[in-house]
Design a protein around this motif. Sequence first.
Motif, PDB file in Angstrom:
ATOM      1  N   LEU A 124       0.828  -1.206   0.000  1.00 40.94           N
ATOM      2  CA  LEU A 124       0.000   0.000   0.000  1.00 40.94           C
ATOM      3  C   LEU A 124       0.862   1.255   0.000  1.00 40.94           C
ATOM      4  O   LEU A 124       0.536   2.243  -0.672  1.00 40.94           O
ATOM      5  CB  LEU A 124      -0.944   0.009   1.193  1.00 40.94           C
ATOM      6  CG  LEU A 124      -1.880   1.218   1.287  1.00 40.94           C
ATOM      7  CD1 LEU A 124      -2.757   1.340   0.038  1.00 40.94           C
ATOM      8  CD2 LEU A 124      -2.741   1.149   2.542  1.00 40.94           C
ATOM      9  N   SER A 125       1.955   1.247   0.738  1.00 41.68           N
ATOM     10  CA  SER A 125       2.851   2.392   0.742  1.00 41.68           C
ATOM     11  C   SER A 125       3.384   2.665  -0.663  1.00 41.68           C
ATOM     12  O   SER A 125       3.416   3.813  -1.122  1.00 41.68           O
ATOM     13  CB  SER A 125       4.018   2.151   1.711  1.00 41.68           C
ATOM     14  OG  SER A 125       4.913   3.241   1.707  1.00 41.68           O
ATOM     15  N   LEU A 150      -2.462   3.907   6.208  1.00 41.62           N
ATOM     16  CA  LEU A 150      -1.004   3.922   6.315  1.00 41.62           C
ATOM     17  C   LEU A 150      -0.532   4.490   7.647  1.00 41.62           C
ATOM     18  O   LEU A 150       0.454   4.012   8.218  1.00 41.62           O
ATOM     19  CB  LEU A 150      -0.397   4.707   5.149  1.00 41.62           C
ATOM     20  CG  LEU A 150      -0.352   3.962   3.819  1.00 41.62           C
ATOM     21  CD1 LEU A 150      -0.021   4.916   2.675  1.00 41.62           C
ATOM     22  CD2 LEU A 150       0.667   2.820   3.871  1.00 41.62           C
ATOM     23  N   VAL A 151      -1.219   5.500   8.170  1.00 43.74           N
ATOM     24  CA  VAL A 151      -0.859   6.013   9.492  1.00 43.74           C
ATOM     25  C   VAL A 151      -0.973   4.904  10.535  1.00 43.74           C
ATOM     26  O   VAL A 151      -0.079   4.702  11.369  1.00 43.74           O
ATOM     27  CB  VAL A 151      -1.730   7.225   9.875  1.00 43.74           C
ATOM     28  CG1 VAL A 151      -1.519   7.595  11.343  1.00 43.74           C
ATOM     29  CG2 VAL A 151      -1.408   8.417   8.984  1.00 43.74           C
ATOM     30  N   LEU A 173       1.840   2.407  10.099  1.00 46.57           N
ATOM     31  CA  LEU A 173       3.137   2.906  10.541  1.00 46.57           C
ATOM     32  C   LEU A 173       3.297   2.839  12.057  1.00 46.57           C
ATOM     33  O   LEU A 173       4.420   2.799  12.559  1.00 46.57           O
ATOM     34  CB  LEU A 173       3.344   4.342  10.052  1.00 46.57           C
ATOM     35  CG  LEU A 173       3.688   4.488   8.567  1.00 46.57           C
ATOM     36  CD1 LEU A 173       3.524   5.935   8.115  1.00 46.57           C
ATOM     37  CD2 LEU A 173       5.108   3.999   8.291  1.00 46.57           C
ATOM     38  N   THR A 174       2.201   2.819  12.779  1.00 48.70           N
ATOM     39  CA  THR A 174       2.302   2.676  14.236  1.00 48.70           C
ATOM     40  C   THR A 174       2.554   1.231  14.646  1.00 48.70           C
ATOM     41  O   THR A 174       2.786   0.965  15.823  1.00 48.70           O
ATOM     42  CB  THR A 174       1.028   3.171  14.943  1.00 48.70           C
ATOM     43  OG1 THR A 174      -0.074   2.316  14.611  1.00 48.70           O
ATOM     44  CG2 THR A 174       0.697   4.603  14.560  1.00 48.70           C
ATOM     45  N   GLY A 175       2.509   0.311  13.693  1.00 43.49           N
ATOM     46  CA  GLY A 175       2.695  -1.099  14.020  1.00 43.49           C
ATOM     47  C   GLY A 175       3.389  -1.901  12.943  1.00 43.49           C
ATOM     48  O   GLY A 175       4.623  -1.873  12.834  1.00 43.49           O
ATOM     49  N   PRO A 176       2.626  -2.607  12.080  1.00 43.78           N
ATOM     50  CA  PRO A 176       3.197  -3.628  11.196  1.00 43.78           C
ATOM     51  C   PRO A 176       4.250  -3.163  10.203  1.00 43.78           C
ATOM     52  O   PRO A 176       5.086  -3.962   9.791  1.00 43.78           O
ATOM     53  CB  PRO A 176       1.965  -4.185  10.455  1.00 43.78           C
ATOM     54  CG  PRO A 176       0.806  -3.858  11.324  1.00 43.78           C
ATOM     55  CD  PRO A 176       1.143  -2.578  12.006  1.00 43.78           C
ATOM     56  N   VAL A 177       4.220  -1.912   9.774  1.00 40.16           N
ATOM     57  CA  VAL A 177       5.240  -1.456   8.821  1.00 40.16           C
ATOM     58  C   VAL A 177       6.102  -0.338   9.401  1.00 40.16           C
ATOM     59  O   VAL A 177       6.829   0.339   8.662  1.00 40.16           O
ATOM     60  CB  VAL A 177       4.623  -1.013   7.467  1.00 40.16           C
ATOM     61  CG1 VAL A 177       3.852  -2.146   6.832  1.00 40.16           C
ATOM     62  CG2 VAL A 177       3.760   0.231   7.626  1.00 40.16           C
ATOM     63  N   PHE A 230       1.030  14.139   5.509  1.00 40.53           N
ATOM     64  CA  PHE A 230       2.019  13.472   6.362  1.00 40.53           C
ATOM     65  C   PHE A 230       2.617  12.266   5.651  1.00 40.53           C
ATOM     66  O   PHE A 230       3.832  12.038   5.699  1.00 40.53           O
ATOM     67  CB  PHE A 230       1.374  13.049   7.679  1.00 40.53           C
ATOM     68  CG  PHE A 230       2.260  12.196   8.543  1.00 40.53           C
ATOM     69  CD1 PHE A 230       3.484  12.679   8.998  1.00 40.53           C
ATOM     70  CD2 PHE A 230       1.890  10.906   8.887  1.00 40.53           C
ATOM     71  CE1 PHE A 230       4.319  11.885   9.786  1.00 40.53           C
ATOM     72  CE2 PHE A 230       2.713  10.114   9.669  1.00 40.53           C
ATOM     73  CZ  PHE A 230       3.930  10.599  10.121  1.00 40.53           C
ATOM     74  N   ILE A 231       1.793  11.488   4.963  1.00 43.77           N
ATOM     75  CA  ILE A 231       2.297  10.329   4.217  1.00 43.77           C
ATOM     76  C   ILE A 231       3.252  10.794   3.113  1.00 43.77           C
ATOM     77  O   ILE A 231       4.302  10.173   2.883  1.00 43.77           O
ATOM     78  CB  ILE A 231       1.134   9.513   3.623  1.00 43.77           C
ATOM     79  CG1 ILE A 231       0.303   8.873   4.743  1.00 43.77           C
ATOM     80  CG2 ILE A 231       1.659   8.439   2.662  1.00 43.77           C
ATOM     81  CD1 ILE A 231       1.094   7.971   5.687  1.00 43.77           C
TER      82      ILE A 231
END
Length: 257
Positions: free
Chosen positions: A135-136, A163-164, A167-171, A223-224
């Motif tokens: 997805l990123s 995505l936010v 980013l706080t976890g799996p990626v 932000f992304i």
Amino acid sequence: MSQLVDRTITALRSEHDTLAGLVRGLTDDQLAAPSGAAEWTVAQALSHLGSGAEIGRAPIARAAGETVAAEENQTIWARWDASAPRAQAEGFLEHNARWLETVEALSPGQRSSLTVDLGFLPEPVPLVTALGMRLSEVANHSWDVRVAFDADARVDAGSADVLVDLLTGPVGFMLSFLAKPAELAKPVSVAVPGAALVIDDAVTVVDHLESPSATFTGPAEAFIRLISGRLKAPYDQGVAVEGGVTLDELRRVFPGF
């Protein structure tokens, strides 16, 4: 976590449908136009996404029990690089659709339990990590394509929200590859839409922070784009950073890909 898997797949389907609707109508001249990614044409950005879909589908399909013939990544990249722009665009449509069909067909049990050997990480990762990394790529490179024809293009809002959370976890580990924390002279913490960015010896995104030293004002999609090095003039309208760090300093931390 299974809910995050479902949200990620939904975001990826929306990204594909939006981008496919644009790509099908592009002329040869438009495919040759510069994209938002430095040194890539629109067709080359689509080629990157298409080859990524071809390469990335195989380990997910194998994890789900499908037999997939092995092919070296270098061979796949060479084939895509040698293709004409129109073939690159059509190849993106074909292979990204196949990638989506594969993940959309996964059962609820598979979505929650599969681990995927991507080949370039030390060990297999949960499915949500593989999907989040995709997805990123798709969200940012879709922007690269769309901004070539619309200076007001934005990363899809739904993708940005997912995505936010990713980013706080799996990626979150991806930040170690994307960020250069040494660019800042001192640690900072920044409130961002739906989360907070912490920059010290490393860079992390956390879901909450009581007393950030700065505030990022703007939508999650901005932000992304900051994280991916795409929040540059003239595409930074309506974004501001106040407090212990400036927007220009943050841009140095995230040079982009």
